[in-house]
Motif scaffolding. Structure first.
Motif, short mmCIF file in Angstrom:
data_model
loop_
_atom_site.label_atom_id
_atom_site.label_comp_id
_atom_site.label_asym_id
_atom_site.label_seq_id
_atom_site.Cartn_x
_atom_site.Cartn_y
_atom_site.Cartn_z
N LYS A 386 0.67 -1.24 -0.04
CA LYS A 386 0.00 -0.05 -0.02
C LYS A 386 0.67 1.24 -0.11
O LYS A 386 0.38 2.46 -0.59
CB LYS A 386 -1.00 0.14 1.24
N LYS A 409 -1.59 -4.05 -7.27
CA LYS A 409 -2.81 -3.82 -7.22
C LYS A 409 -3.41 -2.76 -5.96
O LYS A 409 -4.73 -2.32 -5.99
CB LYS A 409 -3.68 -5.14 -7.35
N SER A 410 -3.00 -2.98 -4.91
CA SER A 410 -3.16 -2.38 -3.76
C SER A 410 -2.46 -0.95 -3.37
O SER A 410 -2.84 -0.28 -2.49
CB SER A 410 -3.18 -3.13 -2.52
N LYS A 412 -1.19 2.64 -2.82
CA LYS A 412 -2.02 3.95 -2.41
C LYS A 412 -0.91 5.12 -2.32
O LYS A 412 -1.67 6.28 -2.92
CB LYS A 412 -3.14 3.76 -1.38
N GLU A 434 -3.89 1.33 -10.87
CA GLU A 434 -5.18 2.07 -10.94
C GLU A 434 -5.42 2.83 -9.54
O GLU A 434 -6.40 3.39 -9.24
CB GLU A 434 -5.84 1.25 -11.36
N SER A 435 -4.89 1.87 -8.21
CA SER A 435 -5.17 2.18 -7.11
C SER A 435 -4.52 3.40 -6.46
O SER A 435 -4.82 3.93 -5.26
CB SER A 435 -4.99 1.06 -6.05
N SER A 437 -3.28 6.85 -5.21
CA SER A 437 -4.25 8.06 -5.08
C SER A 437 -3.29 9.41 -4.52
O SER A 437 -3.57 10.23 -4.54
CB SER A 437 -5.18 7.53 -3.96
#
Length: 817
Positions: A386, A409-410, A412, A434-435, A437
């Motif tokens: 993350k 995938k996770s 952030k 895509e995750s 942020s």
């Protein structure tokens, strides 16, 4: 840091934060700061209501009751870093509110005990004690939470008087340590334990093992062992069952590789969940009797693969003194660990391997290393990751960094700040997770092209300290972006929000913005805070709109007004924008043009009115005719030289007053004694010349000009001409050549406005009035002759020589006035 930081919190929160506040505050009735004043005794001038007293960093060697007896409100006393050799707690018998007592870093050898029931914090660390200074009075200090001690020997019996105390933190400084009785530390009942050894002595590993069994949070400073590996005491088999520590910090560690591996195996199977190692130096040899380095690594790999209690591993400031070994084996051990968090900070690490199987890593921090763009390329096993922090490495290609994250995938949060990243805007497409942020790309070498290579779902983007000059239009839209940091770039204006429809926070500080756009909040309606200060603002008309924008924004400008200061022009440098004002007329071009046009029209109207009212065109025309006449006279060179007088006076009158002139004026002046040569238009105008030329010539060739004033005179156009030219001669020659005869009274309202010269003459000059009584006319003619008194040149005199008219002084004074 987590639980490990609690050791420092309880041990140093008062001595760090409290004393820092004391040093920065002024002395008052509650706080007295006497630190660093080279004092040898406690001052006698301490206010009696003092609650916090700082006497640290002085040269105080002894204490007495009399020095503290008046300080009944004293709660905190700091006597650290002095020269105290003996401590008697009876000194504080009258200080019943004392809670915090710090005697660390002194030379105390002996303590005379007395119960201080309200004491919460007692620090006797870094002193000269041989045995622990714990006496039986300590068992009554039930409120004690922090206890700092120092000794060179530790025995189990040393802790008997504090066994029942519920201590939060215990600090033991063991400089010059010489003896340790096994199982001594296990007698302690404390949540946090810190052991500090001297930097030049070998560490006792029994203390490490017992410390792990005595406290949940353990910190050890100066873990050093220079003896051969064969003397290293292996941990007992039964130790794992006794260990209570869940958080372990080792600061300043200098050990051989085999010992480090042995300790790590022990810790891996222990209940320790968080391990932090700072300032780690590992040395050789790689092989020891009975062991091979690869054998140790293989054993470690097998045990790690089985899993353990550890969740967080932090290695900071690692120095490798072992050379020429296969580092890939070591990287493989780290990559296969079943941890949630791994930090390897400042270890000169050039690479890290991708885990062979799905990893449990959720947090990775590899800051301040030598990692390159080859890190984690085509790595699909970090699916739970993350947060990834890669500050201060050697990444260069932004597209490669994006490919690195594409299979996470996770993920952030990604931090690749302070690298060498660039992007030339080539056709290479970027593929981000895509995750993702939050993305930190600050302190790199990125330009405007970076906006072509950003994750579409990013919500918080940091691009400060790059080389961005503008935000290009038509870029890929970042509809989720809420926070954008563009500080310390090269922006010349505020960016628009065409592609940032959700933007709420924008930072553009320290750019090159001279005059920010005033329509920013219109193009960015959702922005709640704009940090635009510390730019080189040019205080001009264009900036006025931005200043007005702040007033309308409702406090959306962060740092206003202190961070918004004029840089240009030079005379306004340093002035706040809130104090800069220009008149609206100076900045509104349309209003300025309209005002100038209106003023011009008003001026033209006033001039036109005055011209009409004062008959200015007529005077201009007359001046022109005078000039033309003089020019022709100069070119034609007349027979009579100019400036030679031919007449005594030129007569100007209205034709309606001709009878009086011919019957009264001319006969009385031209006949008799002292006759006067008069110029009269009917007999002296030269045929062929214009009337104006004749008038000018007659006036110039006459000594005086006689004007017969009456209501008829002011109605005559030619009389006006003659008066104008005669007045012109008056000013050009500075002579008293005008004689006014008032034939009949002239009411002021009868005189036209253009006859302002006549009004002025009648107001300023004396005129002769024609008397109706015959008895007064002799005086009238005498005054008139006296006014015309002049000797004409002989060539122009009449046959009978004119005699000078002698007037009395009274007549001459009357006329001349």
């Amino acid at each position: 840091m987590g639980p490990l930081s609690n050791i420092q919190v309880f041990a140093c929160v008062c001595t760090f934060l409290l004393w820092n506040n004391i040093q920065t505050s002024v002395e008052n009735e509650f706080i007295a700061n006497y630190s660093s004043r080279s004092l040898t005794n406690v001052p006698k001038t301490i206010p009696v209501h003092t609650q916090v007293l700082d006497l640290s960093h002085n040269r105080i060697s002894g204490l007495s009751t009399l020095e503290f007896i008046s300080l009944s409100d004293l709660q905190v006393l700091n006597l650290s870093h002095n020269l105290i050799t003996e401590l008697d707690f009876g000194v504080f018998f009258f200080n019943q509110d004392l809670e915090h007592l710090d005697f660390s870093h002194n030379n105390i050898l002996k303590v005379y005990c007395q119960t201080l029931a309200y004491l919460r914090h007692l620090d006797l660390s870094f002193n000269k004690f041989t045995a622990l200074p714990v006496c039986q009075e300590f068992r009554n200090m039930f409120r004690l939470e922090f206890l700092g001690l120092s000794a060179t020997t530790l025995r189990r019996s040393d802790f008997r008087y504090i066994r029942g105390l519920q201590l939060r933190t215990v600090l033991l400084t063991l400089e010059g340590f010489s003896l340790y009785e096994p199982q001594s530390l296990t007698a302690l009942d404390t949540r946090s334990l810190r052991l500090v050894f001297a930097a030049n002595q070998n560490f006792s590993f029994s203390l490490l093992y017992d410390g792990m069994s005595a406290s949940e949070n353990l910190r050890i400073d100066n873990l050093r062992y220079t003896l051969s590996y064969e003397y290293f005491p292996s941990p007992p088999v039964t130790l794992l069952k006794k260990i209570k520590a869940t958080a372990l910090m080792l600061d300043t560690v200098d050990l051989q590789w085999p010992i480090i591996l042995q300790l790590f195996l022990l810790i891996w199977y222990s209940p320790v969940e968080r391990l932090t190692v700072r300032n780690l130096t590992f040395r050789g040899p790689l092989a020891v009797p009975g062991y091979e380095f690869l054998t140790l690594l293989s054993s470690l790999e097998q045990r790690i693969s089985l899993g353990g209690s550890m969740k967080v591993l932090t290695l900071e400031h690692v120095r490798n003194k072992v050379y020429y070994f296969n580092q890939e084996l070591l990287y493989r051990q780290f990559s296969e660990m079943t941890l949630a968090s791994l930090t390897i900070y400042d270890a000169s690490m050039p690479h890290m391997l991708c885990p062979n199987r799905t990893s449990s890593f959720q947090y990775l921090n590899f800051s301040h290393n030598a990692l390159t763009d080859e890190l984690f390329q085509n790595c699909g096993t970090l699916t739970d990751l993350k947060l990834l922090i890669l500050q201060r490495n050697k990444f260069e290609s932004l597209p490669k960094v994006s490919f690195m994250t594409s299979r996470m995938k996770s993920l952030k949060f990604l931090d690749v700040s302070s690298n060498l990243l660039s992007h030339d805007g080539a056709d290479v497409q970027c593929r981000w997770a895509e995750s993702l942020s939050e993305l930190d790309l600050s302190s790199n070498q990125l330009t405007d092209a970076v906006f072509e290579c950003l994750p579409v779902n990013v919500q918080k983007l940091d691009l400060q300290n790059n080389q961005i000059t503008s935000v290009p239009k038509g870029m890929a839209e970042l509809k989720s972006l809420r926070e954008l940091n563009l500080a310390s770039n090269r922006l010349a204006d505020l960016p628009g929000c065409g592609g940032f429809t959700s933007l709420e926070f924008l930072n553009v500080e320290m750019n090159l913005i001279l005059t920010p756009s005033a329509d920013f909040f219109q193009s960015c309606p959702r922005v709640r805070e704009l940090q635009g200060g510390r730019n080189p603002f040019k205080c001009s008309c264009e900036l006025q709109d931005f200043v007005q924008l702040e007033r309308r924004s409702g406090g959306k400008l962060f740092g206003w007004p202190g961070a918004y200061v004029c840089e240009y022009p030079e005379e306004l440098r340093g002035r706040r924008l809130e104090d800069f004002h220009l008149a609206e007329l100076a900045c509104n071009t349309t209003l300025l043009l309209v005002t100038a046009l209106l003023l011009t029209l008003v001026l033209v109207a006033v001039v036109a009115f005055l011209c009409i009212y004062l008959d200015v065109p007529w005077y201009v025309r007359m001046t022109w005719q005078w000039t033309q006449t003089k020019r022709r006279a100069w070119h034609n060179q007349p027979e009579e030289p100019e400036g030679v007088l031919q007449f005594h006076a030129f007569i100007s009158y209205s034709e309606r007053d001709a009878l009086w002139v011919k019957n009264e004026l001319m006969p009385n002046l031209e006949k008799g004694e002292g006759c006067v040569q008069l110029c009269q238009h009917e007999r002296n105008f030269i045929p062929g010349k214009s009337i104006v030329e004749n008038i000018i010539n007659c006036i110039e060739k006459s000594y005086k000009s006689i004007f017969v004033l009456s209501p008829n005179f002011v109605q005559s156009e030619w009389c006006h001409y003659e008066l104008y030219f005669a007045h012109h001669k008056l000013f050009s020659e500075t002579s008293n050549s005008l004689i006014l005869i008032l034939l009949e009274p002239i009411p002021p309202y009868v005189i036209p406005a253009r006859y302002h010269k006549l009004k002025a003459l009648m107001a300023k000059r004396t005129y002769l009035e024609w008397p109706k009584e015959r008895s007064k006319r002799a005086l009238f003619w005498a005054n008139l002759r006296a006014a015309i008194n002049i000797k004409l040149p002989k060539s122009f005199e009449p046959n009978e020589e004119l005699n000078d008219v002698t007037s009395t002084s009274g007549i001459s004074e009357y006329v001349n006035n």
